[in-house]
Motif scaffolding. Structure first.
Motif, PDB file in Angstrom:
ATOM      1  N   GLU A  48      -1.142   0.277  -1.024  1.00 19.33           N
ATOM      2  CA  GLU A  48      -0.029  -0.795  -1.247  1.00 19.33           C
ATOM      3  C   GLU A  48       1.250  -0.543   0.036  1.00 19.33           C
ATOM      4  N   ALA A  49       1.443   0.894   0.046  1.00 18.63           N
ATOM      5  CA  ALA A  49       2.633   1.356   1.020  1.00 18.63           C
ATOM      6  C   ALA A  49       2.253   1.437   2.341  1.00 18.63           C
ATOM      7  N   ALA A  50       1.063   1.120   2.759  1.00 18.09           N
ATOM      8  CA  ALA A  50       0.547   1.194   4.014  1.00 18.09           C
ATOM      9  C   ALA A  50       1.147   0.298   5.098  1.00 18.09           C
ATOM     10  N   PRO A  51       1.433  -0.917   4.666  1.00 16.61           N
ATOM     11  CA  PRO A  51       1.895  -1.899   5.639  1.00 16.61           C
ATOM     12  C   PRO A  51       3.670  -1.360   5.787  1.00 16.61           C
ATOM     13  N   ALA A  52       4.183  -0.941   4.634  1.00 16.75           N
ATOM     14  CA  ALA A  52       5.591  -0.463   4.996  1.00 16.75           C
ATOM     15  C   ALA A  52       5.526   0.820   5.978  1.00 16.75           C
ATOM     16  N   MET A  53       4.600   1.595   5.551  1.00 10.09           N
ATOM     17  CA  MET A  53       4.438   2.857   6.569  1.00 10.09           C
ATOM     18  C   MET A  53       4.206   2.339   7.848  1.00 10.09           C
ATOM     19  N   LEU A  54       3.367   1.301   8.096  1.00 11.53           N
ATOM     20  CA  LEU A  54       3.056   0.869   9.469  1.00 11.53           C
ATOM     21  C   LEU A  54       4.304   0.166  10.240  1.00 11.53           C
ATOM     22  N   LEU A  55       5.115  -0.413   9.549  1.00  8.02           N
ATOM     23  CA  LEU A  55       6.346  -0.829   9.841  1.00  8.02           C
ATOM     24  C   LEU A  55       7.348   0.267  10.262  1.00  8.02           C
ATOM     25  N   LEU A  56       7.442   1.330   9.580  1.00  6.16           N
ATOM     26  CA  LEU A  56       8.250   2.442   9.769  1.00  6.16           C
ATOM     27  C   LEU A  56       7.760   3.183  11.125  1.00  6.16           C
ATOM     28  N   ALA A  57       6.316   3.347  11.164  1.00  5.98           N
ATOM     29  CA  ALA A  57       5.629   3.730  12.463  1.00  5.98           C
ATOM     30  C   ALA A  57       6.259   2.985  13.583  1.00  5.98           C
ATOM     31  N   ALA A  61      13.080  -3.411  10.369  1.00  6.52           N
ATOM     32  CA  ALA A  61      13.676  -2.661   9.469  1.00  6.52           C
ATOM     33  C   ALA A  61      13.895  -3.720   8.329  1.00  6.52           C
ATOM     34  N   ILE A  62      14.405  -4.853   8.523  1.00  7.33           N
ATOM     35  CA  ILE A  62      14.422  -5.634   7.447  1.00  7.33           C
ATOM     36  C   ILE A  62      13.014  -6.002   6.718  1.00  7.33           C
ATOM     37  N   ALA A  63      12.027  -6.273   7.496  1.00  7.78           N
ATOM     38  CA  ALA A  63      10.739  -6.603   6.963  1.00  7.78           C
ATOM     39  C   ALA A  63      10.141  -5.238   5.971  1.00  7.78           C
ATOM     40  N   LEU A  64      10.496  -4.215   6.525  1.00  6.19           N
ATOM     41  CA  LEU A  64      10.316  -2.959   5.836  1.00  6.19           C
ATOM     42  C   LEU A  64      11.094  -2.666   4.587  1.00  6.19           C
ATOM     43  N   LEU A  65      12.477  -3.198   4.508  1.00  6.75           N
ATOM     44  CA  LEU A  65      12.944  -3.135   3.363  1.00  6.75           C
ATOM     45  C   LEU A  65      12.560  -3.867   2.219  1.00  6.75           C
ATOM     46  N   PHE A  66      12.325  -5.340   2.705  1.00  3.85           N
ATOM     47  CA  PHE A  66      11.672  -6.168   1.670  1.00  3.85           C
ATOM     48  C   PHE A  66      10.365  -5.650   1.123  1.00  3.85           C
ATOM     49  N   PRO A  76       9.311  -1.927 -20.438  1.00  2.00           N
ATOM     50  CA  PRO A  76       8.070  -2.584 -19.463  1.00  2.00           C
ATOM     51  C   PRO A  76       7.317  -1.414 -18.932  1.00  2.00           C
ATOM     52  N   HIS A  77       5.996  -1.434 -19.072  1.00  2.00           N
ATOM     53  CA  HIS A  77       5.150  -0.290 -18.362  1.00  2.00           C
ATOM     54  C   HIS A  77       5.094  -0.422 -16.779  1.00  2.00           C
ATOM     55  N   PRO A  78       5.567   0.212 -15.696  1.00  4.10           N
ATOM     56  CA  PRO A  78       5.837  -0.005 -14.580  1.00  4.10           C
ATOM     57  C   PRO A  78       4.311   0.362 -13.878  1.00  4.10           C
ATOM     58  N   VAL A  79       4.067  -0.151 -12.876  1.00  6.23           N
ATOM     59  CA  VAL A  79       2.703  -0.185 -11.807  1.00  6.23           C
ATOM     60  C   VAL A  79       2.576   1.205 -11.625  1.00  6.23           C
ATOM     61  N   VAL A  80       1.719   2.115 -11.789  1.00  6.39           N
ATOM     62  CA  VAL A  80       1.613   3.394 -11.404  1.00  6.39           C
ATOM     63  C   VAL A  80       0.145   3.694 -10.364  1.00  6.39           C
ATOM     64  N   ASP A 110      10.028  -4.249  -3.054  1.00  6.59           N
ATOM     65  CA  ASP A 110       8.904  -4.798  -4.004  1.00  6.59           C
ATOM     66  C   ASP A 110       8.090  -3.587  -4.600  1.00  6.59           C
ATOM     67  N   LEU A 111       7.915  -2.603  -3.710  1.00 10.77           N
ATOM     68  CA  LEU A 111       7.175  -1.340  -4.421  1.00 10.77           C
ATOM     69  C   LEU A 111       8.139  -0.848  -5.329  1.00 10.77           C
ATOM     70  N   ILE A 112       9.164  -0.637  -5.147  1.00  9.70           N
ATOM     71  CA  ILE A 112      10.043   0.025  -6.080  1.00  9.70           C
ATOM     72  C   ILE A 112      10.156  -0.952  -7.286  1.00  9.70           C
ATOM     73  N   ARG A 113      10.591  -2.253  -7.227  1.00 10.88           N
ATOM     74  CA  ARG A 113      10.680  -2.964  -8.414  1.00 10.88           C
ATOM     75  C   ARG A 113       9.544  -3.210  -9.286  1.00 10.88           C
ATOM     76  N   ARG A 114       8.276  -2.909  -8.750  1.00 16.13           N
ATOM     77  CA  ARG A 114       7.195  -3.042  -9.647  1.00 16.13           C
ATOM     78  C   ARG A 114       6.612  -1.660 -10.169  1.00 16.13           C
ATOM     79  N   ARG A 115       7.418  -0.746  -9.876  1.00 14.85           N
ATOM     80  CA  ARG A 115       7.166   0.589 -10.363  1.00 14.85           C
ATOM     81  C   ARG A 115       8.515   1.055 -11.351  1.00 14.85           C
ATOM     82  N   ARG A 116       9.292   0.250 -11.732  1.00 19.20           N
ATOM     83  CA  ARG A 116      10.595   0.685 -12.083  1.00 19.20           C
ATOM     84  C   ARG A 116      11.172  -0.313 -13.280  1.00 19.20           C
TER      85      ARG A 116
END
Length: 513
Positions: A458-467, A342-347, A448-452, A351-357
């Motif tokens: 990029e989200a695949a590793p986080a989804m793998l942790l959630l899985a 869960a903690i690895a998933l959060l970090f 600043p223009h976020p990553v879109v 980062d996905l949110i931070r670079r898109r906001r």
């Protein structure tokens, strides 16, 4: 000797050889990525297989150089070591997958440092020698010092210096504690030390207990227990996302060391040094959860909040460990698996949110991040996991822990602290989610223009942790049975001692004891 016996040393040797090759040969970035990913994948498969081997209940002892214990160095595979290897491999693979598309990997020797850290972590879980536990601690810490500075920003420098200073102090205390115990017992092998401590005369009790308490302080620093937790939120918040995700297992190394040394060397049969850890661990764990819960609520950034959630999760684990009962330790180990994922998933998600906001990971009103629906859904799942709400494994782990605490004299306090932590964490996660995804404002012209692009990959590793969390929840009965058996094995140290110290020709590499 079993045909597979030499595989016990491979979780240490494989990343060490690969890291050394990357440093000496200096291949191009593409080759470095391929080698690192291949090593992490191989470690995941190897750890899963070793876990199935350890599940049979035997202790598997590997004598380096065919020198029998306590004269030579031994590696010991049991249920606990295999469990920690598996958790490490899962986090490492997901972190590496994320790093392949992250700017963190642009730093010099990132992949070699990543693999050296895996070598140190795996070695710490497998070693049967107290001094080599110190050596592997230093290997993983030196690698983590360098990984923490990947990115080269000014914001990373001060937290990195604090991290180095506190861990350098811990290393010094570790050496002092080991020296005291060696002076009193004449051995560094943990199995042999357990016998020597149990037979020690009363005149040596004070120094032996002092050495044990110094080790507890060192392990508490590694685990970030109260009051030795202050370095973690800023250090983890300053690290690049794949590094911070890998660091999710770092605090669990401190928990592992407390469990291993506390049950083996200073268990109830330790004579003059019996139960050295018990009077201190549970109060420290309860205070850790209480302080970290308010830290989560007061966090001004998502990364700070995740850092305090990490501290709180370690506190919850140590509550179970501090009760030193089979049911409580089994529940704590189950929750350890969950919280690490869960903690690895959060970090990674932060980062996905931070670079898109436009506002990064600051908790406050601002423009919605790019891909708000997908990221919001992933945040919702991560929040349920981090808080410990049903039906995920975090809730199951806490429920088992609270059930195990019913017969303890501090049961009411344990229940109050754990439930209050869940409530405060829920409020903090709900507040952060609403400000980031719901109560948003139109982006300013100069924002600043976020990553879109590239969210799916990029989200695949986080989804793998959630899985993985979902799988741990679905397979709760099997996983809980394994952790319960691990707790029973830990609390019967005579089996470990007999396996390591068995004399004669059985002291060959890979022999099953």
């Amino acid at each position: 000797m079993n045909d597979w016996g030499h595989w016990i040393i491979m979780p240490v040797v494989l990343p060490a050889l690969a890291a050394a090759a990357l440093v000496m040969l200096r291949p191009g970035p593409r080759v470095q990525r391929m080698v690192s990913l291949a090593v992490c994948s191989a470690l995941a498969l190897l750890a899963a297989w070793l876990t199935s081997v350890a599940a049979q209940g035997s202790h598997h002892v590997y004598a380096l150089g065919n020198w029998p214990a306590p004269f030579g160095i031994v590696l010991v595979l049991d249920r606990l070591a295999a469990l920690m290897l598996l958790a490490t491999a899962a986090i490492a693979l997901c972190s590496m997958l994320y790093a392949l598309r992250s700017r963190a990997a642009a730093g010099g020797h990132f992949y070699a440092l990543f693999l050296f850290q895996l070598m140190g972590i795996n070695g710490a879980f497998l070693t049967g020698d107290l001094f080599n536990l110190f050596v592997f601690f230093e290997v993983l810490l030196i690698a983590s010092y360098c990984l923490l500075l990947q990115g080269g920003t000014k914001e990373q420098l001060v937290p990195a210096l604090h991290y180095v200073a506190i861990n350098f102090t811990g290393s010094f205390l570790f050496l002092v504690g080991v020296s005291l115990l060696y002076a009193m017992t004449g051995t560094l092998n943990m199995a042999d030390m357990a016998l020597k401590v149990a037979a020690a005369p009363a005149a040596n009790a004070a120094l032996i207990r002092a050495g044990g308490l110094l080790l507890l302080v060192v392990f508490a620093i590694k685990a970030a227990l109260f009051p030795l937790y202050f370095w973690l939120p800023r250090a983890y918040g300053a690290a690049e996302a794949p590094v911070a995700a890998l660091f999710a297992i770092m605090t669990k190394i401190g928990v592992y060391a407390i469990l291993r040394v506390g049950t083996l060397v200073f268990g109830p049969d330790a004579g003059v040094a019996a139960a050295v850890f018990e009077p201190w661990l549970l109060p420290a764990a309860l205070l850790t959860v209480a302080v970290a819960s308010f830290g989560v609520l007061a966090g001004q950034t998502l990364r700070t909040m995740a850092g305090y959630l990490n501290i709180a999760s370690v506190g919850v684990i140590c509550i179970g460990v501090g009760m030193f009962s089979p049911a409580a330790i089994g529940a704590a180990l189950y929750y350890l698996l969950h919280s690490t994922l869960a903690i690895a998933l959060l970090f990674l998600l932060i980062d996905l949110i931070r670079r898109r906001r436009a506002e990064g990971d600051r908790i406050g009103r601002g423009a919605a991040p790019a891909h708000p629906a997908a990221l919001g859904l992933l945040y919702f799942g991560a929040a349920i996991a981090a808080v410990g709400l049903p039906p995920l494994s975090g809730f199951l782990g806490k429920a088992m822990l609270l059930q195990a605490a019913q017969a303890h004299p501090l049961a009411v306090l344990v229940w109050a602290v754990v439930l209050a932590n869940a409530l405060l964490a829920l409020l903090a996660m709900a507040r952060a989610g609403s400000l980031v995804f719901w109560h948003t404002t139109p982006p300013g012209e100069d924002a600043p223009h976020p990553v879109v692009r590239g969210l799916a990959s990029e989200a695949a590793p986080a989804m793998l942790l959630l899985a993985g969390i979902l799988a741990l929840s679905a397979g709760a009965q099997t996983a809980a049975a394994y952790t319960a058996a691990t707790a029973e094995q830990l609390l019967q140290p005579a089996q470990y001692i007999g396996s390591v110290l068995r004399q004669g020709a059985s002291a060959t590499p890979g022999a099953v004891r």
